[in-house]
Each structure stands twice: as C-alpha cells, then as structure tokens.
Design a protein around this motif. Structure first.
Motif, short mmCIF file in Angstrom:
data_model
loop_
_atom_site.label_atom_id
_atom_site.label_comp_id
_atom_site.label_asym_id
_atom_site.label_seq_id
_atom_site.Cartn_x
_atom_site.Cartn_y
_atom_site.Cartn_z
N ASP A 71 0.84 -1.19 0.00
CA ASP A 71 0.00 0.00 0.00
C ASP A 71 0.87 1.24 0.00
OD1 ASP A 71 -2.41 -1.43 2.29
OD2 ASP A 71 -2.10 -1.71 0.14
N SER A 76 -1.06 4.08 4.64
CA SER A 76 -0.54 3.58 5.90
C SER A 76 -0.58 4.65 6.97
CB SER A 76 0.89 3.07 5.71
OG SER A 76 0.91 1.95 4.86
N GLY A 81 -3.65 0.57 6.89
CA GLY A 81 -2.86 -0.67 6.77
C GLY A 81 -2.95 -1.48 8.04
N THR A 85 3.65 -2.86 5.91
CA THR A 85 3.73 -2.54 4.48
C THR A 85 5.03 -1.79 4.21
OG1 THR A 85 2.45 -0.53 4.91
CG2 THR A 85 1.24 -2.45 4.11
N ALA A 107 6.30 0.57 7.25
CA ALA A 107 5.30 0.94 8.26
C ALA A 107 4.88 -0.31 9.02
CB ALA A 107 4.07 1.59 7.60
N PRO A 109 2.35 -1.48 11.95
CA PRO A 109 1.25 -1.19 12.90
C PRO A 109 1.57 -1.79 14.27
CG PRO A 109 0.40 -2.04 10.83
CD PRO A 109 1.87 -2.25 10.80
N LEU A 118 1.61 3.27 15.20
CA LEU A 118 2.32 3.04 13.94
C LEU A 118 3.78 3.40 14.12
CD1 LEU A 118 1.83 2.27 10.92
CD2 LEU A 118 1.70 4.72 10.45
N VAL A 120 6.99 4.09 11.78
CA VAL A 120 7.36 4.36 10.39
C VAL A 120 8.87 4.53 10.30
CG1 VAL A 120 7.05 5.90 8.41
CG2 VAL A 120 5.15 5.49 9.97
#
Length: 798
Positions: A71, A76, A81, A85, A107, A109, A118, A120
């Motif tokens: 995605d 995200s 998401g 991803t 990313a 979760p 999240l 990142v």
C-alpha cells in the motif's frame, strides 16, 4: 547490511517516526530531522500527514523499481494498513512546490494498550542504490514469519535509543509486537537497529530463466542488462507470495484452537495445512502428551516414543493406513530428518527426496518400507514446540507436481508450527489438569462396602460440568464398634482444588473422630474447631448419622446441611427428617444438637448434597419435594432406587454443582443374632467366657471358627480382668454376615499393640488377636472402653 555489490558500507541513516492513535507524531528521531527537515520540537504533536505529504509513488518513472511494493505511504499513515507494508514514495516537503524527497519506507502497525499505533521507518532512496541498482533489488523489504532469532533481546535493549520517550518495558512491548511476525534485525547505523529483511530468495524458477535469456540477448547486442517487465513481475510475485503467506497463517490461526480438546485440536491442525500448504501432513506427539502426563526434561532421543495422532493427505484412500497407521507409537532412528528436527527443535527442509536419499532414510526403519511414500517428494519437518519444549513434530510432503518447499516455506512452516505448538500445549495442559483433577477427586471419594452390619448402602457421585470436575462434595460410611455404622454427607463451599483439598481433610477428620466413638454433636463440634484452625475461608455443611442396627435407632446431627429423607417400610411414605439445622462447619461459636430417631427393618435413609435439589431461579423446596416423592417409589434394588432419584431430579449435562447421594436400607439385627453376658472381674471368669462363646457358635452353626473365637475371647477377657479390676466385664457376640465379638470394661486406657521379645511375658495377647482376626480395634465409651474383633464365617463345605 550483508550482500555483494556496491552497498554503502552496510549502514544507512534511518528516520524513525512513531504515530499515536490520533494520527499525531509522538516521536521524531534525529534521522527524521536530517531527512525531512523539521526539528523534533516542531514535529511532535503535529498530524503526521502534514509532515510527510505524499506527492507520488513513482509509478510512471523508469527508475521506479519499487513499484507495487505494498500500500502507498498515504494509506498507511491514515491508519488503513492493518499489516506491515513497505514501498517507495516521493514526499513534497514544500507543499508540492518545493523540494522533493524520494524515500524507501516501512510501516509497522502497533497494537496493545499503549498509545502508539504506527512505527514508520524511512531512508533516502539514493543512499540505498548501488551503481547499477542491483543492491536496491536485494534489500527489497519482505515480511518474514520466523519468530525465533538471536537478535530479539538486543533489539529490545536498543529500541529505547530509537524511541527515547519509552521505558525499557514499553519498548519491549513494541518489540514483541513487531516480532510477532518475526522480522530479522539489520543494522543500518550504530544507533538505530530496525526490523527489516534482506533477500527473501523466493523460488521463481521460470522467471529467473526468462531473465537470463533476456540478459543474454542484451549482452549479444552490446547493451546493459535491462530492467523490464520480468523484474517487475518478480517483485510482484514476491510481494504477492508474502501477502498470501500472511493471509494463510491468519486463516490457520483462526481455524485451530477452537476448543481445549486435544484430539479435536490435532485434527484442526492437520486439516488446516492440507491441501493448501502441503499434500501430506503427519502429526506426531510425545506419548506422554497424548496420555496427559508429564515427561522428562531435556531433548528427546532415539528411545523417545512418538505417537502418530493424525495423517491427513490427498493420496488415494488407504495408501498410508497400512504403513503408517494412526495410533501407533514408535521411536525415530538417528540419522533421519525426523530425529534431527525433534532434537534440534528447528525445521528441517529436504527440497527433493531422491531415490538414493529415500533408500537411506527408509533403511533406518525396521519392518516397514516408507520409500513409496516419500521418494520423489519434497519434505519439510517442523517441530511443535511450546516454552522451548518439543511436544511433537509434523512431517509435510508435497507431490512432484507442486513446487518444492523453499526457504519461505520453511519460515512459514516454522511459524505455523509455533502457533500450533502453543495451541496443542494449551490443550495438553488442560487435558493434564483434567486428569489430575479427576484422579484427585477419585482418590478422595471412598469405596464404600455395599453391605455393612445390618444395612445395605448405595451411592452416586456426579461431578459438576459447568464449574469443573473438582468439587467439595463427599460421602462416607465408617464401621463403628457395636455393629454400628456412621453415615456422612458433606459439601465444602466453592469449587476447585482448594475445595477438594479441604474436603479431603474434613473427610479424614470425620473418619478419625467417628472411629473413637464420638457422638454426632460432639463430632461436629470438633470438626468446626478444626475448620477454623485451617483458615477463616473454610466453610462446609455436613450431615452426620450413626445407625445402630441392634437398638433400631438413628442418631443424627446437622451442620447447615439439607435434611435427609426417611422412607418408612411399613406404609411406603417418605418425609424430610426435621433436625436442628445448626450452622455450617467453620462458622464457629455455634452449638450443635443431635436427635435420636427410631427405625424399623426395611426403612431407608436418603442423604444428598444441594446440587441434587437446587436449581437456579427455583425455590429449593420444589427440589426437596421431588426428592421425597422419588425416594418413595419402589425399586428392584438400591442401585435402581438411586437411578430413579437422579432421573426424577433431572440431573443431566450442564449441572452447576456436584451431586453426592447416599442411600441406606436399614435391615436391623434380630435379637436371636445377638448374645450378651456380664462377667465378674475375676480370673475364674476367663474359662467360663471361652465356654460360653464356643457353645453359642455351635448353636449358630459356626462351629468351624469356635476354636479361634474362643482363643481370642480368652485374650481379651484376660486383659480386661487384669487391667480393669473393680467393675463388671461385658461380653457380646453379634452375628451379621461376620462374627463380631466385643469385650467392654471400666478402664479408659486403650490397649496398645506392643512388641514381645523371647523373654517377655506381656504383649503377646493383642499380637495373637491382630494376627488371627479379620479386623480388630478399641474405642472409649462413657464408662470405659470396648475392645473388639471380627471373624469371617467358616466356609461352606464344597
């Protein structure tokens, strides 16, 4: 970062951003400031979409080799998401009109009680590109499924450096969530260690062959190796394969462990992988696991027995049944992939079993030829582990028509086995605890003789099914001096092992105190004192009765229990006995009262716990009325009468409480079966007592035991005359299935069984009694003591 090519010395600065549940930045690393510009003070608390505005995913650019990698970043960041991803995106750091940054991003979760939602990670795409772009392809993020790797603890310690606002405990929670899907650790910098993967090695033989052909054509034309649709297809296939494995594992997790029944769980695990993941799945468990037992510590060896619990396959029916039947237990030889898996606790991958390899494996087994089942197939053996203990393993085989097992399959199989192992271990522990509970319950319930002196007894015990098998309900009967029988039913409040343990203690105490002849009210008084010493939470109800078949009388006392039912033989009517209720055992400071009730031969007494008559939402009086009515119905036997009561009260599956039921039919002992004499405390009375007993036994047709009975009476009367002068000696014989002889005197000191040496004159009499009698004992009375013995009747001539 490991690999060949022009990698930038293995370390790349990394931006780390944490987003909370509101979509705002809660952490902004130094790497994020270097890559995106804003300082930490400017970033924390702002919406993440404002700081990372996505202006494109580079889908149309020739160098967009990350096309199709999951995605996009915008989705995200927006919380769309639900799984990890990754991809490549272009960020417009000036609202779309200024500087643009091309980044590779990941990313993750985060779920749980904390505010973080999240994680990142981002890196400058230019820093990860080799001279010809080859290194970019090697570091394409994949999402591995192996949960056990040595870097986990190190990552847990290093994460606070990335997320300094977190404590070690909070960072460990985040790590455990990231590691739930199991990402290996790659070091990008000396301060920031992040979970990503390198070079999946997905098997795509056809694609690689086409790529080589395309590269050869380019080389013949003097052109560099192109990147074209084949490369894009390869990455699409890799990403699709990862997504498919994640979906498969999620589906399997939802299908297994629907119950704690071990057999059902085994079937669920086997059927979850066939045919989607494999064509054959054989499941083996340690024999002790199947039996619900513990097993020795340490790894298994070639003597460990493994029980084949399931074989699921897509072959023709019956092909596997004769060679590897379900239910067989066997050890596995060393030098086989199976032995390697079970001892190392790691998956063993055999991509292709050649004829030679099949012969070598089959040669390790005696009296069976497994070559037709394994040769020319791909095999993966995965351990079923829980808490670092190998409970079993699964043998997975694929037909020749399917792709062989590869490294991704090995990782998938390991994750599958880890989840299945936990489910099986939960079922195993439940089965083990059920077995322990059942054994404990059975050991604490007595094995009551169906025929006692002057009465017959029948019992029923039904464990509660809603609150577990272990409860505190019990019943018992105790043989007392004077041909009497003590009858008891009790109910410890609560359920579980604590209640069962208290029940065992109270039952033992009742047996001990009844054996020394305590009257019912005094026995309950002492039992109450004991319960208070055991603890303030020990509460129980108890109904105690003593049946005297010679006097035709019941002597009862109650401690908060439901009343018994008396069924009169004369007219068949039944009624609740009105007893002083009393307080439950353990309350303390409450007096107990007793009641004497005359009974006739054929009368029945029914005692039970409240689980039999109590129904939620219904007055207990309804159940007691039904109990009285059903107890009065005639029945062919005592067992039939108990069953009729159980049926009438509707005791079936789904009970909340345990049920204990004790029924006594009181037959009495006729006057002609009792002989009584009073003797003077003189030595001359000893031969007279012996003669009286022998004459009475001849009259009763028991001449076969007259000599033994005379000898034992001589010993007891001699002791009474010698040690209890000044009062009369009572001698009584009772015939009731066995011969009971009692000698009562006025001395309160109980006799003791002593050792007698060659030169000692005392201590031999009781040893003779103990050796020749079927049973013997002594108890105090209000005026002294009673010593008794019991003899079995002589055998009838054949």
């Amino acid at each position: 970062m490991h690999g060949t090519g022009q990698a930038p010395q293995g370390r790349v600065p990394l931006a780390v951003v944490v987003v909370d549940r509101t979509g705002r930045v809660s952490h902004w690393s130094t790497g994020a400031r270097r890559l995106f510009g804003p300082a930490r003070e400017q970033a924390v608390g702002r919406p993440v979409t404002d700081l990372l505005p996505v202006s494109g995913a580079l889908r149309a650019e020739p160098e967009g080799i990350w096309e199709g990698m999951g995605d996009d970043l915008e989705a995200s960041l927006g919380g769309q998401g639900g799984y990890p991803t990754a991809g490549r995106a272009r960020l417009d750091m000036s609202g779309g009109t200024g500087e643009r940054v091309d980044v590779l991003w990941w990313a993750y979760p985060l779920v749980g009680p904390g505010p973080e939602r999240l994680l990142v990670l981002a890196a400058d795409a230019r820093d990860l590109a080799g001279a010809d772009g080859a290194e970019e392809r090697r570091i394409a993020p994949g999402f591995a499924l192996h949960t056990d790797f040595p870097g986990a603890d190190e990552l847990a310690r290093g994460l606070p450096e990335i997320l300094p606002s977190m404590s070690v405990g909070e960072s460990a929670r985040v790590v455990s969530q990231v590691l739930e899907l199991g990402y290996p650790v790659v070091e990008f910098s000396s301060h920031e260690r992040v979970p990503v993967t390198v070079d999946w090695g997905v098997s795509r033989r056809t694609v690689r062959k086409a790529r080589r052909a395309e590269a050869a054509r380019a080389a013949a034309a003097g052109l560099p190796s192109p990147r074209g649709p084949i490369d894009d297809l390869a990455e699409d296939l890799e990403y699709a394969a990862v997504r498919e494995r994640l979906e498969f594992l999620n589906e399997v997790s939802g299908r297994i462990g629907t119950s704690l029944d071990l057999s059902r769980t085994i079937v669920e695990v086997s059927r979850a992988v066939v045919p989607r993941f494999t064509d054959v799945a054989g499941t083996y468990l340690r024999e002790q696991v199947v039996a619900g037992e513990g097993f020795p510590e340490g790894p298994p060896d070639d003597t460990t027995l493994w029980h084949r619990v399931a074989v699921e396959h897509t072959d023709e029916p019956g092909r596997w049944d004769d060679v590897v039947p379900v239910g067989e237990s066997m050890p596995f030889p060393a030098h086989t992939p199976f032995f390697q898996c079970m001892t190392s606790g790691e998956p063993v991958l055999v991509p292709y079993i050649s004829r030679e390899m099949g012969d070598a494996i089959a040669a390790q087994f005696e009296k069976r030829d497994i070559r037709p089942l394994i040769t020319h197939r791909s095999m993966l053996v995965v351990p079923l582990k829980a808490r670092d203990v190998v409970l079993g393993f699964m043998i997975l085989l694929r037909h020749q028509e399917r792709p062989v097992f590869n490294d991704m399959d090995r990782v998938t199989g390991a994750e599958l086995a880890a989840r299945a192992g936990l489910v099986l271990d939960n079922a195993r522990m439940y089965t083990y605890q059920e077995a322990v509970a059942e054994t404990l319950q059975d050991s604490m319930l007595p094995h009551i003789e169906p025929h006692m002196a002057g009465c017959d007894i029948a019992t029923r015990y039904l464990p509660g099914t809603l609150l577990g098998r272990v409860g505190g309900d019990w019943f018992d009967s105790v043989k007392l001096p004077g041909a009497r029988t003590a009858l008891v039913v009790g109910d410890v409040m609560g359920h579980g092992l604590n209640s069962a343990a208290m029940m065992g203690q109270l039952r033992t105490a009742v047996q001990t105190m009844s054996g020394i002849g305590l009257p019912p009210a005094q026995l309950l008084r002492n039992l109450d004192d004991l319960a208070q010493r055991l603890g303030e939470h020990y509460l129980a109800t108890c109904l105690y009765a003593v049946y005297d078949p010679i006097a035709g009388e019941l002597h009862l006392a109650n401690a908060g229990h439901i009343p018994p039912v008396i069924v009169r033989a004369a007219d068949g009517r039944s009624a609740l006995l009105e007893l002083p209720t009393g307080a439950p055992i353990g309350v303390g400071g409450v007096a107990f009262e007793s009641l004497r009730v005359p009974v006739a031969p054929g009368d029945r007494l029914v005692m039970c716990t409240d689980g039999l008559v109590e129904v939620r939402g219904e007055d207990i009086g309804v159940g007691l009325a039904t109990l009285c009515e059903s107890a009065a119905h005639p029945a062919a036997s005592m067992d039939d009468a108990c069953d009729a009561i159980i049926r009438a009260l509707g005791v079936r599956g789904g009970r909340k409480d345990d049920v204990a039921l004790l029924m006594v039919r009181m037959g009495g002992i006729e006057d002609g079966d009792v002989a009584h004499w009073e003797l003077a405390p003189e030595p001359c009375e000893v031969p007279r007592a012996r003669a009286l007993v022998r004459r009475q036994l001849v009259d009763w047709g028991l001449s076969g035991i007259e000599y033994t009975a005379g000898l034992l009476v001589t010993e007891l009367v001699t002791n009474a005359v010698r040690h209890a002068p000044g009062g009369p000696v009572q001698l009584r014989l009772v015939r009731s299935g066995t011969l009971l002889c009692e000698v009562e005197d006025t001395e309160h000191t109980l006799p003791t069984l002593l050792g007698a040496g060659p030169g000692e004159q005392l201590g031999r009499g009781l040893r003779v009694v103990a050796r020749l009698a079927r049973a013997w004992g002594a108890s105090r009375t209000c005026t002294g003591k009673t010593v008794w013995f019991e003899l079995a009747p002589p055998r009838a001539p054949s």
